[in-house]
Design an enzyme around this catalytic site. Structure first.
Site, mmCIF file in Angstrom:
data_model
loop_
_atom_site.group_PDB
_atom_site.id
_atom_site.type_symbol
_atom_site.label_atom_id
_atom_site.label_comp_id
_atom_site.label_asym_id
_atom_site.label_seq_id
_atom_site.Cartn_x
_atom_site.Cartn_y
_atom_site.Cartn_z
ATOM 1 C CG ASP A 115 35.617 36.561 39.890
ATOM 2 O OD1 ASP A 115 36.146 35.589 38.990
ATOM 3 O OD2 ASP A 115 36.209 36.950 40.870
ATOM 4 C CB CYS A 170 48.644 41.024 21.100
ATOM 5 S SG CYS A 170 47.741 40.996 22.617
ATOM 6 C CB CYS A 176 51.995 40.736 29.172
ATOM 7 S SG CYS A 176 51.821 39.997 27.634
ATOM 8 C CB CYS A 180 54.963 37.049 33.320
ATOM 9 S SG CYS A 180 54.333 36.164 34.980
ATOM 10 C CB CYS A 196 49.243 33.289 38.175
ATOM 11 S SG CYS A 196 48.637 35.033 38.238
ATOM 12 C CB CYS A 227 50.610 40.541 32.498
ATOM 13 S SG CYS A 227 49.054 39.993 33.360
HETATM 14 C C1 B12 Z 1 40.487 30.933 37.814
HETATM 15 C C2 B12 Z 1 40.617 32.746 37.281
HETATM 16 C C3 B12 Z 1 41.809 33.080 37.706
HETATM 17 C C4 B12 Z 1 42.986 32.188 38.109
HETATM 18 C C5 B12 Z 1 43.609 31.600 36.871
HETATM 19 C C6 B12 Z 1 43.877 32.537 35.796
HETATM 20 C C7 B12 Z 1 43.490 31.704 34.237
HETATM 21 N N1 B12 Z 1 44.481 31.658 33.414
HETATM 22 O O1 B12 Z 1 42.330 31.384 34.108
HETATM 23 C C8 B12 Z 1 44.012 33.163 38.712
HETATM 24 C C9 B12 Z 1 43.765 33.206 40.251
HETATM 25 C C10 B12 Z 1 45.451 32.709 38.607
HETATM 26 C C11 B12 Z 1 43.489 34.488 38.217
HETATM 27 C C12 B12 Z 1 44.283 35.620 38.085
HETATM 28 C C13 B12 Z 1 43.810 36.749 37.556
HETATM 29 N N2 B12 Z 1 42.531 37.078 37.433
HETATM 30 CO CO1 B12 Z 1 41.054 35.751 37.441
HETATM 31 N N3 B12 Z 1 39.509 34.564 37.024
HETATM 32 C C14 B12 Z 1 39.510 33.328 37.112
HETATM 33 C C15 B12 Z 1 38.049 32.854 36.669
HETATM 34 C C16 B12 Z 1 37.212 32.647 38.026
HETATM 35 C C17 B12 Z 1 38.100 31.607 35.813
HETATM 36 C C18 B12 Z 1 38.952 31.703 34.473
HETATM 37 C C19 B12 Z 1 38.823 30.588 33.810
HETATM 38 O O2 B12 Z 1 38.019 30.083 33.427
HETATM 39 N N4 B12 Z 1 40.092 30.207 33.234
HETATM 40 C C20 B12 Z 1 40.212 28.914 32.515
HETATM 41 C C21 B12 Z 1 40.893 29.230 31.396
HETATM 42 C C22 B12 Z 1 41.272 28.279 30.410
HETATM 43 O O3 B12 Z 1 40.201 30.163 30.636
HETATM 44 P P1 B12 Z 1 40.600 31.786 30.423
HETATM 45 O O4 B12 Z 1 41.717 32.388 31.167
HETATM 46 O O5 B12 Z 1 39.422 32.542 30.716
HETATM 47 O O6 B12 Z 1 40.693 31.719 28.831
HETATM 48 C C23 B12 Z 1 39.729 31.342 28.358
HETATM 49 C C24 B12 Z 1 39.421 32.437 26.950
HETATM 50 O O7 B12 Z 1 40.343 33.404 27.194
HETATM 51 C C25 B12 Z 1 39.549 31.967 25.856
HETATM 52 N N5 B12 Z 1 40.866 31.928 24.838
HETATM 53 C C26 B12 Z 1 41.831 31.771 24.979
HETATM 54 N N6 B12 Z 1 42.401 32.384 23.904
HETATM 55 C C27 B12 Z 1 41.718 32.621 22.813
HETATM 56 C C28 B12 Z 1 41.826 32.837 21.594
HETATM 57 C C29 B12 Z 1 40.791 33.449 20.981
HETATM 58 C C30 B12 Z 1 40.840 33.830 19.590
HETATM 59 C C31 B12 Z 1 39.549 33.121 21.588
HETATM 60 C C32 B12 Z 1 38.239 33.354 20.716
HETATM 61 C C33 B12 Z 1 39.301 32.810 23.040
HETATM 62 C C34 B12 Z 1 40.544 32.599 23.607
HETATM 63 O O8 B12 Z 1 39.799 30.402 26.050
HETATM 64 C C35 B12 Z 1 40.085 30.002 27.293
HETATM 65 C C36 B12 Z 1 39.288 28.956 27.679
HETATM 66 O O9 B12 Z 1 38.052 29.002 27.102
HETATM 67 C C37 B12 Z 1 37.497 34.311 35.891
HETATM 68 C C38 B12 Z 1 35.884 34.496 36.069
HETATM 69 C C39 B12 Z 1 35.275 33.543 35.297
HETATM 70 N N7 B12 Z 1 34.268 32.843 35.641
HETATM 71 O O10 B12 Z 1 35.595 33.503 33.980
HETATM 72 C C40 B12 Z 1 38.560 35.306 36.433
HETATM 73 C C41 B12 Z 1 38.758 36.651 35.607
HETATM 74 C C42 B12 Z 1 39.430 35.985 34.417
HETATM 75 N N8 B12 Z 1 40.032 37.147 36.629
HETATM 76 C C43 B12 Z 1 40.034 38.225 36.268
HETATM 77 C C44 B12 Z 1 41.062 39.038 36.716
HETATM 78 C C45 B12 Z 1 40.784 40.491 36.835
HETATM 79 C C46 B12 Z 1 42.242 38.627 37.114
HETATM 80 C C47 B12 Z 1 43.664 39.102 37.541
HETATM 81 C C48 B12 Z 1 43.773 40.590 36.917
HETATM 82 C C49 B12 Z 1 43.575 39.655 39.054
HETATM 83 C C50 B12 Z 1 44.863 40.277 39.544
HETATM 84 N N9 B12 Z 1 44.985 41.409 39.233
HETATM 85 O O11 B12 Z 1 45.519 39.504 40.471
HETATM 86 C C51 B12 Z 1 44.524 38.030 37.392
HETATM 87 C C52 B12 Z 1 45.130 38.154 35.840
HETATM 88 C C53 B12 Z 1 46.040 36.814 35.662
HETATM 89 C C54 B12 Z 1 46.087 36.613 34.046
HETATM 90 N N10 B12 Z 1 47.097 37.279 33.450
HETATM 91 O O12 B12 Z 1 45.252 35.997 33.678
HETATM 92 C C55 B12 Z 1 38.931 38.837 35.446
HETATM 93 C C56 B12 Z 1 39.457 39.225 33.860
HETATM 94 C C57 B12 Z 1 39.064 40.698 33.390
HETATM 95 C C58 B12 Z 1 39.470 40.856 32.126
HETATM 96 N N11 B12 Z 1 39.660 42.053 31.760
HETATM 97 O O13 B12 Z 1 40.018 39.866 31.392
HETATM 98 C C59 B12 Z 1 37.692 37.803 35.537
HETATM 99 C C60 B12 Z 1 37.000 37.477 34.176
HETATM 100 C C61 B12 Z 1 36.869 37.966 36.699
HETATM 101 C C62 B12 Z 1 35.966 39.159 36.418
HETATM 102 N N12 B12 Z 1 34.546 38.603 36.489
HETATM 103 O O14 B12 Z 1 36.162 40.096 36.135
HETATM 104 N N13 B12 Z 1 42.246 34.272 37.605
HETATM 105 S S1 SF4 Z 2 51.433 43.460 26.680
HETATM 106 FE FE1 SF4 Z 2 50.635 41.790 26.027
HETATM 107 S S2 SF4 Z 2 48.392 41.820 26.205
HETATM 108 FE FE2 SF4 Z 2 49.168 43.931 25.809
HETATM 109 S S3 SF4 Z 2 49.553 44.210 23.763
HETATM 110 FE FE3 SF4 Z 2 51.350 43.299 24.570
HETATM 111 S S4 SF4 Z 2 51.255 41.313 24.037
HETATM 112 FE FE4 SF4 Z 2 49.213 42.024 24.064
HETATM 113 S S1 SF4 Z 3 49.143 38.447 37.138
HETATM 114 FE FE1 SF4 Z 3 50.024 36.233 36.937
HETATM 115 S S2 SF4 Z 3 50.448 36.214 34.445
HETATM 116 FE FE2 SF4 Z 3 50.274 38.445 35.082
HETATM 117 S S3 SF4 Z 3 52.250 39.330 35.469
HETATM 118 FE FE3 SF4 Z 3 51.326 38.588 37.450
HETATM 119 S S4 SF4 Z 3 52.145 36.605 37.862
HETATM 120 FE FE4 SF4 Z 3 52.296 36.929 35.629
#
Ligand code: B12
Ligand code: SF4
Ligand code: SF4
Length: 295
Positions: A115, A170, A176, A180, A196, A227
């Protein structure tokens, strides 16, 4: 022995599809004030730039689903923050793992992350076969759901690789998205970070939460689990067995009023090892006022 729950391995590669997705996400300002997400773009999509010579990404999952719930009077806190700070707990385990590999295999180079580094952790978990990315953006494991931290160990060691997780379970579910509170979940698995509750309550520093969010937080004071709580794949989540994640009693029991009347000194004492330190005392008080309608 180290207490991780799942492990998968992927070959290091440049993440071209993710690069496009990340670029769009940033262009649309979905990172809000999280400027660190704009840094190290190239490293974020290519681990060999972060760890020179890297060949493999080992991804590990650590369950944080707690065995106890908060009382209904308590302002809501995300389950990941019930116990000690996971960064510290997991970093120690990763260091132990690196030592263990060195003892058994020899002089490898490897770095562990959780993270805090420019690594697309969810993508690597999917590429290592550990689950699929749900519509809520989270990595979901078919056997045990999404209440997991993701850790990665990037190493120059060549290993046998797992197949990426090919399916998406899904289906037609949209729970979810419907649940939200701030409509932060968009189509195509995109989560608008700047909308968020987790962002507003944890990442937004020294600023007031925008007025248009008033009345939408559904009692969340630190993070948000909505969610994930509504996700059918979390129905069978099992409590974690990590001693360091034992809930701090005050998180489970304090009422809104008790939080309001807490001194900064007590906050620092009680939460000295907790993820709540990230928002500081002032952030918690701001969030509390906001959800109680007088921020
Ligand atoms: C910035 C961040 C946040 C931000 C922005 C969220 C976001 N959308 O990215 C905020 C503060 C809002 C946040 C919230 C949360 N976060 Co956060 N966050 C991060 C962080 C530091 C970076 C994520 C990132 O790169 N975001 C940029 C977006 C574009 O990338 P992404 O969401 O990861 O999506 C990528 C993939 O999913 C992929 N993808 C998307 N669609 C598809 C489809 C296919 C087919 C494929 C192959 C890939 C793919 O593409 C995206 C870009 O490459 C990571 C740690 C890390 N270094 O990865 C933790 C991380 C994602 N967070 C985590 C957690 C636990 C949370 C929360 C649940 C915390 C909470 N309870 O409040 C919430 C959940 C919100 C949500 N529904 O996503 C965990 C997720 C664990 C898991 N099981 O997934 C991580 C991995 C931290 C960890 N090391 O455990 N987070
Ligand atoms: S709640 Fe959201 S993440 Fe979970 S199975 Fe339904 S669509 Fe997928
Ligand atoms: S963690 Fe963020 S994306 Fe998920 S239900 Fe809460 S506000 Fe919505």
């Amino acid at each position: 022995m180290l207490g991780f729950d799942h492990c998968g391995i992927a070959k290091v590669q440049r993440l071209n599809d993710d690069a496009a997705r990340l670029e769009k996400w940033l262009q649309k300002g979905m990172n809000g004030t999280m400027q660190y997400m704009e840094n190290y773009f190239d490293m974020r999509i290519d681990p060999s730039l972060l760890v020179p010579g890297a060949k493999s990404v080992i991804t590990l999952l650590k369950n944080y689903y707690p065995s106890q719930k908060q009382t209904v009077e308590s302002p809501k806190i995300s389950k990941y923050a019930f116990g000690k700070d996971y960064h510290e707990v997991i970093r120690n385990k990763l260091n132990e793992l690196i030592l263990l590999i060195k003892e058994t295999i020899g002089d490898i180079h490897g770095r562990g992350f959780v993270d805090s580094a420019p690594v697309l952790e969810r993508t690597w978990a999917q590429k290592s076969g550990l689950g699929w990315i749900g519509k809520n953006g989270n990595l979901i494991n078919k056997e045990s759901g999404s209440f997991y931290f993701i850790a990665t160990l990037i190493t120059d060691l060549e290993l046998e690789y797992d197949d990426p997780f090919a399916k998406d379970y899904c289906g037609t579910c949209t729970r979810c998205i419907d649940a939200c509170p701030t409509d932060a979940i968009l189509p195509d698995k995109i989560v608008d970070g700047s909308k968020c509750i987790s962002y507003f309550t944890i990442e937004l520093k020294e600023m007031l939460i925008p007025n248009e969010m008033r009345g939408k937080f559904d009692g969340w004071m630190f993070g948000c689990d909505t969610c994930q709580d509504v996700c059918p794949w979390n129905r069978f989540s099992k409590p974690n067995n990590e001693i360091n994640f034992t809930p701090i009693p005050e998180i489970l029991n304090l009422s809104s009023n008790e939080w309001k009347n807490m001194s900064e000194e007590n906050f620092k004492k009680i939460f000295k090892d907790s993820p709540l330190r990230r928002t500081k005392f002032s952030g918690i008080q701001r969030n509390l006022k906001f959800i109680n309608g007088n921020g």
